[in-house]
Design an enzyme around this catalytic site. Structure first.
Site, PDB file in Angstrom:
ATOM      1  N   LYS A  85       0.813  -1.222   0.000  1.00 56.06           N
ATOM      2  CA  LYS A  85       0.000   0.000   0.000  1.00 56.06           C
ATOM      3  C   LYS A  85       0.844   1.268   0.000  1.00 56.06           C
ATOM      4  O   LYS A  85       0.451   2.290  -0.570  1.00 56.06           O
ATOM      5  CB  LYS A  85      -0.945  -0.013   1.196  1.00 56.06           C
ATOM      6  CG  LYS A  85      -1.997  -1.113   1.165  1.00 56.06           C
ATOM      7  CD  LYS A  85      -3.015  -0.910   2.272  1.00 56.06           C
ATOM      8  CE  LYS A  85      -4.045  -2.019   2.303  1.00 56.06           C
ATOM      9  NZ  LYS A  85      -3.500  -3.279   2.833  1.00 56.06           N
TER      10      LYS A  85
ATOM     11  N   GLU B 279      -1.878   6.378   8.735  1.00 57.33           N
ATOM     12  CA  GLU B 279      -2.562   7.228   7.769  1.00 57.33           C
ATOM     13  C   GLU B 279      -3.470   8.185   8.532  1.00 57.33           C
ATOM     14  O   GLU B 279      -4.027   7.824   9.581  1.00 57.33           O
ATOM     15  CB  GLU B 279      -3.389   6.335   6.845  1.00 57.33           C
ATOM     16  CG  GLU B 279      -4.120   7.029   5.721  1.00 57.33           C
ATOM     17  CD  GLU B 279      -4.862   6.010   4.872  1.00 57.33           C
ATOM     18  OE1 GLU B 279      -4.236   5.432   3.958  1.00 57.33           O
ATOM     19  OE2 GLU B 279      -6.043   5.763   5.143  1.00 57.33           O
TER      20      GLU B 279
ATOM     21  N   ARG C   7      -7.479  -7.931  -8.006  1.00 51.79           N
ATOM     22  CA  ARG C   7      -8.224  -9.184  -8.075  1.00 51.79           C
ATOM     23  C   ARG C   7      -9.699  -8.859  -8.201  1.00 51.79           C
ATOM     24  O   ARG C   7     -10.094  -7.694  -8.148  1.00 51.79           O
ATOM     25  CB  ARG C   7      -8.006  -9.988  -6.794  1.00 51.79           C
ATOM     26  CG  ARG C   7      -8.313  -9.180  -5.531  1.00 51.79           C
ATOM     27  CD  ARG C   7      -8.254  -9.992  -4.270  1.00 51.79           C
ATOM     28  NE  ARG C   7      -8.291  -9.184  -3.070  1.00 51.79           N
ATOM     29  CZ  ARG C   7      -9.391  -8.644  -2.539  1.00 51.79           C
ATOM     30  NH1 ARG C   7     -10.561  -8.821  -3.131  1.00 51.79           N
ATOM     31  NH2 ARG C   7      -9.328  -7.932  -1.433  1.00 51.79           N
TER      32      ARG C   7
END
Length: 415
Positions: A124, A208, A301
């Site tokens: 990420k 974050e 995916r």
């Protein structure tokens, strides 16, 4: 050579979903099953089925580690069965670049992105840096956290509380924790690392900035082997519990036309920058107050919630994955995916995940035998299930998802 036989390296609902698409395309299918899944429905929905691993009853209770998560075992069965393609589904090995590489080395088509794309997007932090480099806005965040908690504390202070702790690898809400008080930081980092290690095999985490009034919105993209990329509009996934999506909607009802166009442009930019092949989902937080989007990650995916996109666009995403890896170009009839200007929304769809839970234990995942089952019916209702039937046994080794119920409302019906 075109794909003729697909092994699904997965189980339950998503395995059955892929088998259905493959059967409609006239392709042969192969199921794999672990010892604890010897009576599972997906085993009997394929043309052939093979056991993988020794199973927890025979091997120190390791659950899927020696079966569905064993690259060697899956490749062994693929060769044994003569499968020329593998669909990874979601979860398990679906985001493993090592698995995609093993498929290539065995001469088997991996129905998903290239390994280098998965590596680029699977972390990420690296994906965030990519987004920044191509002008896609991101939430303020740190690099992977060091071992020194004093340094971690400084990083958190620099971002400003509240912060969100996240695992650098994988998804599904594993390792996510909201932290509002500095005194909780050390404990939560330790727990997040433990959870990330158990779920993804890596304990790397990062911080974050927590957007307090956020909506979770994601964009479905498809890319082919000829460099073409399209978006299939967006889904809202804001209704969550314990950082797990519970209800998904398509399209997001709060977006206006210009916001929808902005979101799609960001997503196509990321897909094009990574030479994306197959189906992928670009996820964002949208600040409910300002209306601004912030990129958070790409899931390379198919998603659990792909059904809502399918029913509002009329595009079978699983078939599209197969056609794309067979070499067909988006925009041709053979691909099953129209060109961008011909992809339209029709109606509004809602998906609810039906899971097995213990209401007396704060609705934690539960397991056991289903003694009675009655499915939903009616106009516009779609059921996707794998363990939702009378007599099914739910084990403690896997996700408690029983079934997905998707409802389409307000479609335009041509007379």
């Amino acid at each position: 050579m075109p794909i003729s036989k697909i092994l699904v390296a997965n189980r339950s609902e998503i395995a059955i979903r892929v088998f259905r698409a493959a059967n409609e395309l006239g392709l042969k299918t192969v199921a794999i099953w672990a010892e604890e899944d010897k009576l599972a429905l997906h085993r009997f929905k394929a043309d052939e089925s093979y056991q993988v691993g020794r199973g927890p009853h025979l091997s120190r209770d390791l659950g899927p580690i020696e079966s569905y998560l064993s690259i060697e075992e899956v490749i062994r069965v693929a060769k044994l069965s003569g499968a020329d393609a593998i669909h990874p589904g979601y979860g398990l090995l679906s985001e493993s670049p090592e698995f995609a590489e093993a498929c290539a080395e065995a001469g088997i088509t991996f129905i998903g992105p290239k390994p280098e794309t998965m590596r680029q997007l699977g972390n990420k932090v690296a994906a965030r840096n990519l987004a920044i480099s191509i002008g896609v806005p991101v939430v303020p965040a740190t690099e992977p956290l060091p071992e020194d908690m004093a340094e971690v504390a400084k990083m958190a202070e620099a971002i400003g509380y509240p912060v969100m702790l996240k695992a650098s690898w994988g998804g599904g809400g594993r390792g996510m924790r909201a932290i509002r008080d500095p005194k909780d930081l050390a404990r939560e980092v330790t727990e997040a690392k433990r959870e990330a290690k158990a779920a993804f095999g890596k304990d790397e985490v990062y911080l974050e900035k927590l957007v307090e009034r956020a909506r979770h919105v994601e964009s479905q993209v498809l890319g082919d082997t000829h460099g073409n990329v399209v978006h299939l509009f967006e889904r809202d996934c804001s209704i969550q519990r314990r950082n797990q999506k519970v209800v998904e909607r398509a399209p997001a009802p709060y977006l206006n036309a210009s916001q929808r166009e902005e979101l799609a442009a960001y997503s196509k930019r990321i897909a094009e920058a990574t030479n994306y092949i197959g189906a992928g989902t670009v996820e964002y937080l949208m600040d409910a107050d300002s209306g601004k989007f912030y990129f958070i990650e790409v899931n390379p995916r198919i998603q659990v919630e792909h059904t809502v996109t399918e029913v509002v666009t009329g595009i079978d995403i699983v078939k599209a994955q197969i056609h794309i890896l067979d070499g067909y170009a988006i925009g041709t009839p053979e691909s099953g995916v129209p060109s961008q200007e011909n992809i339209r929304l029709n109606g509004h769809a809602l998906q609810c995940r039906i899971t097995t839970e213990d209401p007396e234990q704060n609705f934690i995942p539960d397991y056991g035998r289903i003694t009675a089952y009655r499915g939903a019916t009616g106009f516009g209702i779609r059921l996707d299930g794998g363990t939702a039937y009378s007599g099914a046994v739910i084990t403690r080794y896997y996700d408690p998802l029983l079934e997905k119920v998707t409802a389409l409302t307000n479609p335009v019906v041509n007379s």
